[in-house]
Design an enzyme around this catalytic site. Structure first.
Site, PDB file in Angstrom:
ATOM      1  N   ARG A  43      -7.363 118.701   7.309  1.00 47.80           N
ATOM      2  CA  ARG A  43      -8.144 118.555   8.157  1.00 47.80           C
ATOM      3  C   ARG A  43      -9.418 119.116   7.792  1.00 47.80           C
ATOM      4  O   ARG A  43      -9.357 120.670   8.359  1.00 47.80           O
ATOM      5  CB  ARG A  43      -7.436 119.240   9.737  1.00 47.80           C
ATOM      6  N   ASN A  75     -13.102 117.167  18.399  1.00 45.14           N
ATOM      7  CA  ASN A  75     -12.534 117.801  17.947  1.00 45.14           C
ATOM      8  C   ASN A  75     -12.384 117.871  20.029  1.00 45.14           C
ATOM      9  O   ASN A  75     -13.265 118.998  20.332  1.00 45.14           O
ATOM     10  CB  ASN A  75     -12.977 119.096  17.496  1.00 45.14           C
ATOM     11  N   GLU A  76     -11.225 117.926  20.335  1.00 37.98           N
ATOM     12  CA  GLU A  76     -10.709 119.030  21.536  1.00 37.98           C
ATOM     13  C   GLU A  76     -11.632 118.537  22.856  1.00 37.98           C
ATOM     14  O   GLU A  76     -12.568 119.437  22.891  1.00 37.98           O
ATOM     15  CB  GLU A  76     -10.784 119.643  21.535  1.00 37.98           C
ATOM     16  N   HIS A  79      -2.970 119.828  20.745  1.00 37.43           N
ATOM     17  CA  HIS A  79      -3.472 120.983  20.111  1.00 37.43           C
ATOM     18  C   HIS A  79      -2.040 122.137  20.991  1.00 37.43           C
ATOM     19  O   HIS A  79      -2.603 122.555  21.567  1.00 37.43           O
ATOM     20  CB  HIS A  79      -4.616 121.628  20.472  1.00 37.43           C
ATOM     21  N   TYR A 121      -1.348 126.051  22.090  1.00 43.34           N
ATOM     22  CA  TYR A 121      -1.606 127.026  21.318  1.00 43.34           C
ATOM     23  C   TYR A 121      -0.421 127.791  23.020  1.00 43.34           C
ATOM     24  O   TYR A 121       0.438 127.685  23.061  1.00 43.34           O
ATOM     25  CB  TYR A 121      -2.936 127.472  21.641  1.00 43.34           C
ATOM     26  N   GLU A 149      -3.350 120.592  15.910  1.00 40.80           N
ATOM     27  CA  GLU A 149      -3.120 122.043  15.474  1.00 40.80           C
ATOM     28  C   GLU A 149      -2.696 122.791  16.007  1.00 40.80           C
ATOM     29  O   GLU A 149      -1.463 122.553  17.267  1.00 40.80           O
ATOM     30  CB  GLU A 149      -4.870 122.567  16.520  1.00 40.80           C
ATOM     31  N   TRP A 204      -3.335 125.476  12.163  1.00 43.43           N
ATOM     32  CA  TRP A 204      -4.986 125.893  12.240  1.00 43.43           C
ATOM     33  C   TRP A 204      -4.497 128.504  11.872  1.00 43.43           C
ATOM     34  O   TRP A 204      -3.855 128.569  12.532  1.00 43.43           O
ATOM     35  CB  TRP A 204      -5.503 125.874  13.880  1.00 43.43           C
TER      36      TRP A 204
END
Length: 455
Positions: free
Chosen positions: A78, A153-154, A220, A222, A249, A278
């Protein structure tokens, strides 16, 4: 006569065009495309992304990274690009695609300028991102076998995350109206982590917006996803609904409050979902680097885990068949996830003896000033059950403000959660989860003792 011939010719062309349109399936797609919950190649072979993110726009000279990432086993990269609003503009898209193809990598291209729009004043809108893709269209058309377009992205921060649905719908429609036939990838709001569940709850609207039915959703993961329970619950929702999703991610558990990457890897492998870690190198916070200073011989702990660990890239990646790789086949017996949530305290009181029983464990999966997210896992005892009720009493003034996968009622500090119609029946030893958002006093958020009653 000439006018009549022209009119007749135009009519015949219109008929021919209508016939061609009629015989082409409504959801026909070129190149990489969605089929059910899978990403497949033009030849129908399932393709499961196993790769990493590369911050190209900030390190355009690090072109050897493509070969290095491939050498470690990845089948996808990516690539971070800039639209010019904040970074870039990335006008080297032809070269980026060429580097991906030379190194037999599927190329996911993303505009990074949209990160945190609505909360970060410097961010670009999704509409501005689409304008960038339109400016690069000549480099992209014809690359549908090799390129996935991650529109932005995001694309929305935490302020008014609800705007994500209309903005994303409009972006998809604008891409298709401008002739793009690529597989489109869509990131969630809340800086990609969707902790308010806007993407999860509006996924069908987004998928329906694509007239080509060729969109995959991307979460994503986290710190919001720091337990097995939070990860599996989120992915379960998409699996149950039959929505295509990838983990676009994620980081790793470098401390107790960070993402549970081992569960992500295991769940992705068990569910045959794509993942992209990531990131390769160059982070301002180097703990997220996989390779120190872009050197593949100096892999960090994170690099070792994602490339060489259990369920990591080297063990699970299959090269795309467009490059000559062997087809991906389903295992004879699909593995099941064995990870269990890490609760912040011991579970429940001892279940009653005899008959149908259940137990419940409680975990705080995320916490912020004034609020927190809880998760409760209900497990049947030695006999199957047809329903369950979980009760507890908060000791520190906490309250439940929102819930899912259960019907929750409160009376003072006492909370009662009962199963929904779809998750009450559990086989012996089987489990289900429900979750909730709550408020707390910013001082103490102790874990209550739970009681589980089965029927």
């Amino acid at each position: 006569m000439k006018r009549r011939l022209l009119t007749l010719g135009a009519a015949l062309l219109a008929v021919a065009a209508s016939v061609l349109l009629f015989v082409r399936p409504a959801d026909a797609a070129v190149g990489l495309h969605v089929s059910g919950t899978n990403i497949v190649e033009a030849n129908g072979q399932t393709f499961i992304m196993r790769g990493v993110n590369h911050p190209h726009v900030w390190y355009t000279g690090q072109t050897s990274s493509f070969a290095n990432i491939k050498a470690l086993g990845a089948n996808t990269v990516r690539v971070v690009l800039g639209s010019g609003k904040r970074w870039g503009p990335s006008n080297d898209v032809p070269n980026v695609i060429s580097l991906c193809k030379q190194n037999r990598l599927i190329c996911v291209l993303e505009v990074h300028d949209t990160t945190g729009y609505g909360e970060d004043g410097a961010a670009a809108s999704l509409d501005e991102a689409v304008n960038y893709w339109i400016s690069q269209k000549s480099a992209l058309v014809g690359q549908e076998n090799y390129v996935i377009i991650n529109i932005g992205n995001e694309p929305i921060g935490n302020n008014n995350a609800g705007q994500w649905t209309s903005a994303t719908t409009a972006a998809i429609k604008k891409m298709r109206a401008n002739g793009f036939e690529h597989l489109l990838m869509i990131d969630g709001p809340n800086w990609g982590q969707d902790w308010q569940f806007v993407m999860r709850d509006n996924a069908q609207t987004i998928l329906d917006a694509d007239v080509q039915h060729n969109t995959v959703l991307s979460i994503h993961m986290y710190a919001v996803f720091n337990t097995a329970a939070s990860i599996t619950d989120y992915l379960n929702r998409f699996q149950t609904k039959g929505w295509p999703v990838v983990i676009g991610e994620f980081g790793w558990r470098f401390n107790a409050g960070e993402v549970d990457h081992e569960t992500i890897l295991a769940e992705a492998q068990a569910r045959r979902l794509g993942y992209l870690g990531w990131s390769w190198s160059g982070n301002s916070d180097p703990i997220l680097d996989m390779a120190t200073n872009f050197d593949p011989s100096r892999l960090t702990t994170w690099g070792q885990r994602i490339f060489n660990g259990t369920n990591g890239i080297k063990a699970t990646a299959k090269e795309a068949t467009i490059f000559g790789g062997s087809p991906t086949t389903s295992p004879t017996v699909r593995p099941t996830a064995t990870a269990t949530p890490t609760p912040t305290a011991a579970p429940t009181t001892t279940p009653p003896t005899g008959g149908r029983t259940c137990t419940a464990t409680y975990a705080v999966v995320n916490q912020w000033p004034g609020g927190f997210q809880g998760d409760v896992r209900v497990t049947a005892g030695s006999s199957a059950i047809s329903g369950w009720t979980v009760t507890w009493t908060f000791a520190n003034g906490q309250t439940v403000t929102q819930w899912w996968n259960a019907t929750v009622t409160s009376s003072g500090s006492k909370v009662t959660a009962r199963n929904e119609s779809y998750n009450g029946s559990l086989g012996a030893g089987a489990s289900t989860n429900f979750g909730f958002n709550g408020s707390w006093n910013n001082v103490t958020n102790s874990v209550p003792t739970l009681s589980c009653t089965a029927s």
